[in-house]
Design an enzyme around this catalytic site. Structure first.
Site, PDB file in Angstrom:
ATOM      1  N   GLY A 247      98.773 136.405  55.670  1.00 15.32           N
ATOM      2  CA  GLY A 247      97.780 137.227  56.363  1.00 15.32           C
ATOM      3  C   GLY A 247      96.382 136.827  55.943  1.00 15.32           C
ATOM      4  O   GLY A 247      96.151 135.701  55.501  1.00 15.32           O
ATOM      5  N   GLU A 269      99.946 133.023  51.509  1.00 17.43           N
ATOM      6  CA  GLU A 269      99.584 132.080  52.558  1.00 17.43           C
ATOM      7  C   GLU A 269      98.532 132.786  53.400  1.00 17.43           C
ATOM      8  O   GLU A 269      98.851 133.573  54.284  1.00 17.43           O
ATOM      9  CB  GLU A 269     100.855 131.753  53.352  1.00 17.43           C
ATOM     10  CG  GLU A 269     100.834 130.380  53.942  1.00 17.43           C
ATOM     11  CD  GLU A 269     100.321 130.434  55.355  1.00 17.43           C
ATOM     12  OE1 GLU A 269      99.092 130.210  55.499  1.00 17.43           O
ATOM     13  OE2 GLU A 269     101.086 130.692  56.261  1.00 17.43           O
ATOM     14  N   CYS A 303      96.935 130.182  61.449  1.00 21.77           N
ATOM     15  CA  CYS A 303      96.122 129.991  60.242  1.00 21.77           C
ATOM     16  C   CYS A 303      95.750 128.521  60.116  1.00 21.77           C
ATOM     17  O   CYS A 303      94.820 128.181  59.385  1.00 21.77           O
ATOM     18  CB  CYS A 303      96.780 130.552  59.002  1.00 21.77           C
ATOM     19  SG  CYS A 303      98.460 130.121  58.855  1.00 21.77           S
TER      20      CYS A 303
HETATM   21  C1  UN1 Z   1     100.609 130.237  60.533  1.00 24.37           C
HETATM   22  O1  UN1 Z   1      99.699 130.125  61.342  1.00 24.37           O
HETATM   23  O2  UN1 Z   1     100.691 131.234  59.786  1.00 24.37           O
HETATM   24  O3  UN1 Z   1     101.479 124.469  61.148  1.00 24.37           O
HETATM   25  C2  UN1 Z   1     101.727 129.258  60.419  1.00 24.37           C
HETATM   26  C3  UN1 Z   1     101.532 125.285  62.080  1.00 24.37           C
HETATM   27  C4  UN1 Z   1     102.787 126.088  62.242  1.00 24.37           C
HETATM   28  C5  UN1 Z   1     102.806 127.241  61.313  1.00 24.37           C
HETATM   29  C6  UN1 Z   1     101.561 128.049  61.274  1.00 24.37           C
HETATM   30  N1  UN1 Z   1     103.922 125.237  61.989  1.00 24.37           N
HETATM   31  O4  UN1 Z   1     100.621 125.436  62.878  1.00 24.37           O
END
Ligand code: UN1
Length: 517
Positions: A247, A269, A303
């Site tokens: 988050g 994360e 993210c």
């Molecule tokens: C996320 O946005 O929390 O690398 C995970 C990526 C995806 C996972 C993102 N495999 O964009």
């Protein structure tokens, strides 16, 4: 009247996933003791109520943890390769449910159907990975300094793993954690985002079938629903040795402090502020594809989304023009319709944050290149659809330093050597993902060197998002330092033990210490 839900077979999908629609009642899902207030899930796609779930009360929570603790006592005794077999079966069920679950992810969260399927594929991939890993939970052996002694290390199950996941990857991030936790012999308690509770129920119903078919205790997989209050119960609970939280950095700091306060382990994360460096030797066509997908994929709510492009001044105008032209082609609308590239943001609060970011970048001295705006009218009734925007900015702007979870891309210019671009790229508080577009080997290697990118992920000629599950996933600095998914990320889900065995009739002490009686 045809609704989006009926047009795209949502009723059938929900039925397959065991989710009760509103008329049938409230969904709880298997092994979910929640009996509290109703939490309704509205789709950002059409603004319609999909279904409702019950929130977890303090009493329900207590029951959940006790069930999980009981399940752990049994589950840890099952050999790891057999636990792998459970995960293999789960992967099979996910294959069977890929269409339905992908659709639900798209409808409840708002990402494109392709990305919804991609997310379920990521779950299947981590299951396959974990199955193989279940026979490879290797420890090392060491040579003892004492004669007739053997020394080695082994990994044992840890206990209950608490998982707090975000709305943007409502199913995959949970599976990264659970697949590894399960082969490790742990049991899981999951608090999905209160914005995507139905995805949680759906996953729980899928794993419940496997649990039942194998006569395992249900508590291997537990679900709790609600807002931050239930999250607090989880993070403060001394019976939970590991909390894995995905988050915002703001949330992560609170979780980290609470968990550290009781000396638990946390796997964080958190936010990213990901950049692509575009050097004079970049392939412009590849750059545009990578940057546009990175910036507008999942409507900028990954993210790993690309937030900054750091472009060399010599090609700045060329890249800028190519991007502006590409943005003109973007189709924004119902994400279940595969003709569209960009779906809605998660809710109107996210829309407000998006609009505020655009105002701020102008107020702080930036220049809008591709106009943003909130879409209204037919097909946009939910009020969550926005136009992906591009602004020219400076890295030092407060808003550029901040992660805005929306499709806003900042163009930054650099001159001289690639080190100058790396300095800009590293000049933010977050450290998740980064990329360089270049055909110049020297530049690429400098970017990857110890003085290069300071992020957990550093790519060459690939965008910032879309990592494969085989690598460890996570980032440095305010991203929280955790690693999930592939490589040796499994180690955090187990407790490590060093064993020294003396097979002589003497008791020599290490470090040559003499202690004669
Ligand atoms: C996320 O946005 O929390 O690398 C995970 C990526 C995806 C996972 C993102 N495999 O964009």
């Amino acid at each position: 009247m045809t609704t989006i839900a009926s047009q795209f077979g949502m009723k059938e999908a929900l039925e397959k996933l065991g989710i009760k629609t509103i008329n049938e009642g409230t969904s709880t899902g298997v092994n979910n003791f929640s009996s509290g207030e109703i939490l309704e899930s509205y789709s950002p796609v059409d603004g319609k109520l999909i279904a409702s779930v019950k929130m977890t009360t303090a009493e329900d929570y207590e029951k959940t943890i006790q069930t999980a603790a009981e399940a752990f006592k049994k589950f840890r005794l099952i050999p790891a390769p057999q636990r792998g077999e459970i995960v293999r079966q789960f992967g099979e069920k996910l294959r069977e449910n890929k269409q339905a679950l992908g659709k639900l992810v798209s409808y409840e969260m708002g990402k494109s159907l392709q990305e919804g399927f991609g997310e379920v594929q990521e779950m299947i991939d981590i299951c396959d990975f974990a199955v193989g890993l279940s026979r490879q939970l290797h420890g090392l052996t060491m040579h003892s300094e004492r004669p007739g002694h053997r020394m080695y290390e082994q990994y044992h199950p840890l206990g209950i793993v608490g998982i707090i996941s975000a709305f943007n990857f409502p199913v995959a991030v949970w599976s990264w954690n659970t697949a590894l936790a399960w082969i490790s012999g742990d049991v899981c308690v999951w608090k999905p985002s209160e914005k995507t509770p139905l995805c949680g129920i759906a996953c729980q119903n899928i794993i419940a079938q496997v649990i039942k078919e194998n006569n395992l205790p249900e508590g291997i997989s537990c679900l709790i629903n609600g807002d931050y209050k239930i999250g607090e119960m989880l993070t403060a609970d001394t019976r939970i040795p590991l909390i894995s939280a995905t988050g915002s950095t703001r949330m992560g700091k609170i979780v980290a402090q609470t968990v550290a306060g009781r000396l638990g382990k946390s796997l964080l994360e958190l936010g990213g502020n990901n950049a692509i460096i575009v050097t004079p030797d970049a392939d412009i066509k590849m750059t545009v594809i990578g940057a546009v997908f990175g910036a507008v994929g999942t409507a900028g709510q990954r993210c790993t989304s690309t937030r900054r492009l750091i472009i060399h001044e010599s090609i700045y105008d060329k890249v800028k023009d190519a991007l502006v032209a590409a943005y003109r082609q973007l189709r924004i609308g119902n994400p279940l319709d595969e003709n569209n590239h960009v779906g809605p943001l998660i809710d109107t609060h996210a829309v407000e944050m998006y609009a505020a970011a655009l105002n701020k970048v102008v107020a702080q001295g930036g220049k809008i290149l591709v106009e943003g705006g909130v879409l209204s009218g037919e097909g946009y009734e939910s009020g969550c659809y926005v136009k992906p925007a591009i602004a020219e900015a400076e890295n030092s702007f407060e808003i550029v330093q901040h992660e805005t979870f929306a499709p806003v891309l900042y163009l930054l210019k650099y001159s001289g050597e690639v080190e100058n671009a790396i300095e800009i790229q590293n000049g933010v508080a977050q450290g998740l993902s980064s990329a360089i577009m270049t055909n110049n080997l020297r530049e690429a290697e400098r970017f990857l060197s110890a003085t290069g990118s300071d992020c957990g992920i550093a790519n060459v000629n690939i965008g910032t998002s879309g990592a494969e599950i085989g690598g460890a996933f996570g980032g440095e600095k305010e991203t929280g330092g955790g690693r999930e998914s592939g490589s040796d990320a499994w180690k955090i889900y187990m407790r490590r033990q060093t064993n020294t065995i003396n097979y002589t009739t003497n008791l020599p002490l290490a470090q040559g210490i003499k202690f004669d009686l």
